[in-house]
Scaffold this active site. Structure first.
Site, PDB file in Angstrom:
ATOM      1  N   CYS A 118       0.316  -1.442   0.308  1.00  0.00           N
ATOM      2  CA  CYS A 118       0.189   0.043   0.420  1.00  0.00           C
ATOM      3  C   CYS A 118       0.634   1.132   0.103  1.00  0.00           C
ATOM      4  O   CYS A 118       0.265   1.885   0.140  1.00  0.00           O
ATOM      5  CB  CYS A 118      -1.032  -0.035   1.204  1.00  0.00           C
ATOM      6  SG  CYS A 118      -2.300  -1.525   1.489  1.00  0.00           S
ATOM      7  N   HIS A 258      -2.766   8.374   5.403  1.00  0.00           N
ATOM      8  CA  HIS A 258      -2.690   7.323   5.018  1.00  0.00           C
ATOM      9  C   HIS A 258      -3.769   7.124   5.228  1.00  0.00           C
ATOM     10  O   HIS A 258      -4.896   6.457   4.055  1.00  0.00           O
ATOM     11  CB  HIS A 258      -1.915   6.435   6.032  1.00  0.00           C
ATOM     12  CG  HIS A 258      -2.010   4.862   4.737  1.00  0.00           C
ATOM     13  ND1 HIS A 258      -1.855   4.894   3.671  1.00  0.00           N
ATOM     14  CD2 HIS A 258      -2.631   3.643   5.406  1.00  0.00           C
ATOM     15  CE1 HIS A 258      -1.790   3.422   3.160  1.00  0.00           C
ATOM     16  NE2 HIS A 258      -2.055   3.192   4.136  1.00  0.00           N
ATOM     17  N   HIS A 293      -9.862   3.205  -0.408  1.00  0.00           N
ATOM     18  CA  HIS A 293      -8.100   2.686  -0.475  1.00  0.00           C
ATOM     19  C   HIS A 293      -7.403   1.849  -2.163  1.00  0.00           C
ATOM     20  O   HIS A 293      -7.782   0.982  -1.915  1.00  0.00           O
ATOM     21  CB  HIS A 293      -7.936   2.269   0.265  1.00  0.00           C
ATOM     22  CG  HIS A 293      -6.263   1.489   0.843  1.00  0.00           C
ATOM     23  ND1 HIS A 293      -5.223   1.361   0.035  1.00  0.00           N
ATOM     24  CD2 HIS A 293      -5.798   0.678   2.006  1.00  0.00           C
ATOM     25  CE1 HIS A 293      -4.004   1.454   0.706  1.00  0.00           C
ATOM     26  NE2 HIS A 293      -4.517   0.974   1.398  1.00  0.00           N
TER      27      HIS A 293
END
Length: 365
Positions: A118, A258, A293
């Protein structure tokens, strides 16, 4: 948001087809996303792709979390069967991931693929910045692309306990920092940026949108999905980004977090920010409340949001944040609507599986 699967998580932020009827995964879908984003970036930068391919001072760095097709398509291609009329089996004979082969083939050995989970989209920008800083390239096309909403990926993240279970409220299921958050919503898309040396930009007569002033990384070995205790390693990545830029905490007007909407990440990242900034942390927000995401592409699209925060003096809000988790102790998570205030320095964070943490500091020119 759309419904996917029949497991614990049944929602995702999927890009609709151009005809609006949904967009099933296919072997060439990742390439389609990438080409769309790349073309838009090059047009905005005033660059011609054909000229770039033949220019040895141009490189490409692209992040992606996974393969371009569903598990059954992957198996079929491995057997040499055609997918959507395309024979992709030769790509499985190569020592690089087939998705990256499709994307970077035109640039040969001037192409790099990044797969740090990620954090990958942001790591691609860090690599691009270092190439320019080291004099290895004048221009680098960098970013990330993701099409991971498929059974195998959804099942994997669901088993890890990372995906949302708020299936009855898909539009608000991604709710970073909220006391009721229950995991992330998988998203997809692509974002590409042009990283260019000051000398090259001046020679072309163009004005960059912002300066990629500094970047930092740090790795935590604490847990495959959990952040470091007290945000220690996340703080290290942020501090290294500031040190790399020769900047101080006072130079940061906004942090694009994030902020995945998972119980652990939002807490540990908030703790990491407090380690660096203390009680003087600037406003923060997570744009994942809107996008979901994007995994390997998350850092790239969030860096683009950060650049636009600088260009427009507009800080994006944290969508769906109604009540801040009291354990997340920062003072300002930008709830409600966007905020129009002067913004000349932004820290953007991306923290990935297996403890890969990256931060960049972007600055107004």
């Amino acid at each position: 948001m759309v419904e996917v699967g029949d497991g614990d998580c049944q929602v995702a932020a999927q890009v609709p087809a151009r005809d609006g009827n949904g967009y099933e995964s296919s072997a060439l879908r990742l390439l389609d996303f990438y080409q769309f984003a790349e073309a838009e970036a090059l047009e905005h930068a005033g660059l011609d792709r054909k000229a770039l391919i033949s220019n040895q001072r141009v490189r490409v760095v692209v992040a992606s979390h996974g393969f371009a097709w569903k598990t059954d398509e992957f198996a079929a291609a491995s057997r040499g069967e055609k997918i959507d009329g395309c024979d992709l089996s030769p790509y499985f004979m190569q020592p690089v991931e087939s998705a990256h082969q499709l994307i970077g083939g035109d640039f040969g050995d001037r192409y790099s693929g990044v797969g740090t989970a990620c954090s990958a989209g942001l790591v691609a920008l860090l690599e691009a910045g270092e190439m320019v800083r080291a004099g290895l390239a004048d221009i680098v096309i960098a970013g990330g692309v993701e099409t991971a909403i498929k059974e195998a990926m959804v099942t994997m993240y669901s088993r890890l306990g990372a995906l949302t279970t708020l299936n009855d409220t898909p539009e608000t299921a991604s709710r970073p920092f909220d006391v009721t958050r229950a995991g992330f919503v998988g998203g997809e898309g692509a974002a590409m940026l042009v990283i260019e040396s000051e000398q090259s930009a001046e020679a072309r007569g163009v004005t960059p949108l912002a300066e990629l002033a500094g970047y930092g990384t740090a790795v935590s070995t604490a847990h495959i999905t959990a952040g470091s205790v007290g945000g220690e390693i996340q703080a290290l990545a942020m501090q290294r980004a500031l040190d790399s830029a020769g900047a101080s905490t006072a130079d940061v007007d906004y942090i694009n977090m994030h902020g995945t909407s998972t119980p652990d990440n939002d807490l540990s990242e908030s703790e990491g920010v407090r380690r660096v900034f203390g009680d003087a942390a600037p406003p923060v927000s997570s744009t994942k409340g809107v996008t979901g995401h994007l995994l390997g592409a998350a850092g790239a699209i969030e860096a683009a949001f950060s650049v636009m925060a600088i260009r427009t003096d507009t800080l994006p809000p944290t969508a769906n944040l109604k009540e801040v988790d009291p354990r997340c102790k920062l003072g300002d998570y930008i709830r409600g609507s966007a905020r129009h205030v002067p913004c000349s320095g932004v820290l953007s964070n991306s923290f990935g599986l297996a403890g890969s943490n990256a931060s960049v500091f972007l600055r107004q020119l």
